[in-house]
Design a protein around this motif. Structure first.
Motif, PDB file in Angstrom:
ATOM      1  N   THR A 192     -62.612 -58.835   0.862  1.00 15.09           N
ATOM      2  CA  THR A 192     -61.369 -58.032   1.476  1.00 15.09           C
ATOM      3  C   THR A 192     -60.743 -58.679   2.452  1.00 15.09           C
ATOM      4  OG1 THR A 192     -62.460 -56.010   0.908  1.00 15.09           O
ATOM      5  CG2 THR A 192     -60.498 -55.773   2.210  1.00 15.09           C
ATOM      6  N   PRO A 193     -59.370 -58.687   2.371  1.00 15.65           N
ATOM      7  CA  PRO A 193     -58.658 -59.482   3.505  1.00 15.65           C
ATOM      8  C   PRO A 193     -58.720 -58.775   4.952  1.00 15.65           C
ATOM      9  CG  PRO A 193     -56.982 -59.430   1.607  1.00 15.65           C
ATOM     10  CD  PRO A 193     -58.370 -58.356   1.316  1.00 15.65           C
ATOM     11  N   THR A 194     -58.840 -59.307   5.862  1.00 11.83           N
ATOM     12  CA  THR A 194     -59.248 -58.927   7.108  1.00 11.83           C
ATOM     13  C   THR A 194     -57.953 -57.785   7.755  1.00 11.83           C
ATOM     14  OG1 THR A 194     -59.914 -61.032   8.031  1.00 11.83           O
ATOM     15  CG2 THR A 194     -59.422 -59.428   9.686  1.00 11.83           C
ATOM     16  N   LEU A 195     -56.731 -57.971   7.051  1.00  7.06           N
ATOM     17  CA  LEU A 195     -55.815 -56.949   7.548  1.00  7.06           C
ATOM     18  C   LEU A 195     -56.059 -55.722   6.832  1.00  7.06           C
ATOM     19  CD1 LEU A 195     -52.559 -59.023   7.764  1.00  7.06           C
ATOM     20  CD2 LEU A 195     -53.951 -58.185   9.680  1.00  7.06           C
ATOM     21  N   LEU A 196     -56.774 -55.711   5.727  1.00  5.11           N
ATOM     22  CA  LEU A 196     -56.996 -54.432   4.810  1.00  5.11           C
ATOM     23  C   LEU A 196     -58.157 -53.689   4.955  1.00  5.11           C
ATOM     24  CD1 LEU A 196     -55.422 -55.442   1.207  1.00  5.11           C
ATOM     25  CD2 LEU A 196     -54.380 -54.190   3.220  1.00  5.11           C
ATOM     26  N   VAL A 197     -58.942 -54.293   5.868  1.00  2.00           N
ATOM     27  CA  VAL A 197     -60.342 -53.725   6.100  1.00  2.00           C
ATOM     28  C   VAL A 197     -60.346 -52.366   6.664  1.00  2.00           C
ATOM     29  CG1 VAL A 197     -62.566 -54.149   7.500  1.00  2.00           C
ATOM     30  CG2 VAL A 197     -61.778 -56.135   6.509  1.00  2.00           C
ATOM     31  N   PRO A 198     -59.638 -52.153   7.859  1.00  2.00           N
ATOM     32  CA  PRO A 198     -59.679 -50.803   8.349  1.00  2.00           C
ATOM     33  C   PRO A 198     -59.177 -49.575   7.381  1.00  2.00           C
ATOM     34  CG  PRO A 198     -58.776 -51.970   9.756  1.00  2.00           C
ATOM     35  CD  PRO A 198     -58.745 -53.047   8.766  1.00  2.00           C
ATOM     36  N   PHE A 199     -57.969 -49.992   6.615  1.00  2.00           N
ATOM     37  CA  PHE A 199     -57.564 -49.140   5.575  1.00  2.00           C
ATOM     38  C   PHE A 199     -58.461 -48.854   4.401  1.00  2.00           C
ATOM     39  CE2 PHE A 199     -55.030 -48.873   1.484  1.00  2.00           C
ATOM     40  CZ  PHE A 199     -54.178 -47.719   1.860  1.00  2.00           C
ATOM     41  N   LEU A 200     -59.178 -50.006   4.039  1.00  2.00           N
ATOM     42  CA  LEU A 200     -60.012 -49.867   2.806  1.00  2.00           C
ATOM     43  C   LEU A 200     -61.172 -49.000   3.041  1.00  2.00           C
ATOM     44  CD1 LEU A 200     -60.054 -53.288   1.077  1.00  2.00           C
ATOM     45  CD2 LEU A 200     -59.289 -50.848   0.063  1.00  2.00           C
ATOM     46  N   ALA A 259     -75.925 -49.198   0.933  1.00  2.00           N
ATOM     47  CA  ALA A 259     -75.049 -48.030   1.274  1.00  2.00           C
ATOM     48  C   ALA A 259     -73.718 -48.329   1.849  1.00  2.00           C
ATOM     49  CB  ALA A 259     -75.792 -47.266   1.478  1.00  2.00           C
ATOM     50  N   LEU A 260     -73.847 -48.808   3.054  1.00  2.00           N
ATOM     51  CA  LEU A 260     -72.755 -48.986   3.686  1.00  2.00           C
ATOM     52  C   LEU A 260     -71.613 -50.026   3.210  1.00  2.00           C
ATOM     53  CD1 LEU A 260     -74.001 -48.558   7.420  1.00  2.00           C
ATOM     54  CD2 LEU A 260     -73.008 -46.926   6.146  1.00  2.00           C
ATOM     55  N   GLY A 261     -72.334 -51.040   2.641  1.00  2.00           N
ATOM     56  CA  GLY A 261     -71.614 -52.005   1.974  1.00  2.00           C
ATOM     57  C   GLY A 261     -70.539 -51.466   0.923  1.00  2.00           C
ATOM     58  N   HIS A 262     -70.822 -50.213   0.330  1.00  2.00           N
ATOM     59  CA  HIS A 262     -70.130 -49.864  -0.757  1.00  2.00           C
ATOM     60  C   HIS A 262     -68.619 -49.394  -0.189  1.00  2.00           C
ATOM     61  CE1 HIS A 262     -73.677 -48.733  -3.173  1.00  2.00           C
ATOM     62  NE2 HIS A 262     -73.311 -50.064  -3.417  1.00  2.00           N
ATOM     63  N   LEU A 263     -68.670 -49.076   1.141  1.00  2.00           N
ATOM     64  CA  LEU A 263     -67.441 -48.869   1.728  1.00  2.00           C
ATOM     65  C   LEU A 263     -66.247 -49.909   1.953  1.00  2.00           C
ATOM     66  CD1 LEU A 263     -68.765 -46.360   4.537  1.00  2.00           C
ATOM     67  CD2 LEU A 263     -67.905 -45.872   2.368  1.00  2.00           C
ATOM     68  N   LEU A 264     -66.845 -51.352   1.754  1.00  2.00           N
ATOM     69  CA  LEU A 264     -65.984 -52.417   1.738  1.00  2.00           C
ATOM     70  C   LEU A 264     -66.392 -53.350   0.739  1.00  2.00           C
ATOM     71  CD1 LEU A 264     -63.687 -53.564   3.606  1.00  2.00           C
ATOM     72  CD2 LEU A 264     -65.504 -54.716   5.108  1.00  2.00           C
ATOM     73  N   PRO A 265     -65.465 -53.483  -0.198  1.00  2.00           N
ATOM     74  CA  PRO A 265     -65.476 -54.341  -1.264  1.00  2.00           C
ATOM     75  C   PRO A 265     -65.750 -55.869  -0.599  1.00  2.00           C
ATOM     76  CG  PRO A 265     -64.116 -53.051  -1.948  1.00  2.00           C
ATOM     77  CD  PRO A 265     -64.082 -52.654  -0.437  1.00  2.00           C
TER      78      PRO A 265
END
Length: 227
Positions: free
Chosen positions: A134-142, A125-131
Motif C-alpha cells: 500500500t502506498p504510504t499516503l493511503l495507509v491511514p485511509f486503508l 490478524a492485524l496485517g489484514h487491516l493493511l494490504p
C-alpha cells in the motif's frame, strides 16, 4: 384478514408468555435421536449422510485447527435451516426474521473468530487491516476502511439472513392475498396467481436452506482468516 403485513413478524404470545422460546426449542425435538444399534432406519441413515456430507464440504477450506468448530457449525446449520423451513408452514412463526436473534448468533461467533486470530497469530490478524504494497499516503485511509469492513461483518451476516427471509414471507403473503381477492372476480387470473404462489413457495424453500448454508459458510471463511 391481517391489517398489517408486518404483523406476521411479531413474536406471538399466549397468555402473556412469548412463544419464541417454544419456536426455538421445537426444531431439536423433530430430529430423530441416533440409536446405539449397528443398523439404523432409513430416516437416521439419511440424516447422518446429510450431516456428514455438509460437514465434509464445510471443512474443506479450513485448516486442521479449524476442524474443532465442526460441531458448532454443523449444529448451527441444522438449527437455522430447520427454523427457516418451519417458518414456511401455516400458523407458524419464523424466529430468524428477527434481526435481534440473528445478530445474537452473528456477533458472538464473529467475535470468537477475531479473538482466536488475535490470540494465535496477532501479527497476521492485524496485517489484514493493511494490504501489502500500500502506498504510504493511503495507509491511514486503508486502515480505517479495513477496520470498518471488519466491524461490519456481523451486521452483514445478520441483515442478510433477516432481509432474505422477510422479503420472501412478504411476497408470499402479498401474492396469496391477491389470489384470494381475485378468485371471485377473475378466476383465470387467480389460478395463474396461485401457480406463481406455488413456484414462489418452492423458491422460498430453496432460499431457506441456502441462506442457512451461506451464514455458516461465511462464518467458516472468517474463521479461516484467523487460524
Amino acid at each position: 384478514m391481517v391489517l398489517n403485513f408486518f404483523d406476521q413478524f411479531m413474536s406471538p404470545t399466549f397468555l402473556g408468555v412469548p412463544l419464541i422460546a417454544l419456536a426455538l426449542s421445537l426444531p431439536w425435538i423433530l430430529f430423530p435421536t441416533p440409536s446405539s444399534r449397528w443398523l439404523n432406519n432409513r430416516l437416521l441413515t439419511l440424516q447422518n449422510w446429510f450431516i456428514n456430507r455438509f460437514t465434509q464440504q464445510m471443512l474443506l477450506p479450513l485448516n486442521l485447527p479449524g476442524h474443532k468448530w465442526a460441531l458448532i457449525l454443523a449444529s448451527l446449520m441444522l438449527f437455522l435451516m430447520t427454523l427457516n423451513l418451519l417458518g414456511l408452514l401455516p400458523y407458524t412463526f419464523t424466529p430468524t426474521t428477527q434481526l435481534s436473534m440473528n445478530m445474537g448468533f452473528a456477533v458472538p461467533l464473529w467475535l470468537a473468530t477475531v479473538l482466536i486470530g488475535l490470540r494465535n497469530q496477532p501479527t497476521a490478524a492485524l496485517g489484514h487491516l493493511l494490504p501489502e504494497g500500500t502506498p504510504t499516503l493511503l495507509v491511514p485511509f486503508l486502515v480505517i476502511v479495513e477496520t470498518f469492513s471488519l466491524l461490519i461483518r456481523p451486521l452483514a451476516l445478520g441483515v442478510r439472513l433477516t432481509a432474505n427471509l422477510t422479503a420472501g414471507h412478504l411476497l408470499i403473503q402479498l401474492i396469496s392475498t391477491a389470489a384470494f381477492v381475485l378468485m371471485p372476480m377473475m378466476t383465470s387470473v387467480a389460478i395463474l396467481t396461485a401457480i406463481v404462489l406455488f413456484l414462489l413457495t418452492l423458491l422460498e424453500v430453496a432460499v431457506a436452506m441456502i441462506q442457512a448454508y451461506v451464514f455458516v459458510l461465511l462464518l467458516s471463511l472468517y474463521l479461516q482468516e484467523n487460524i
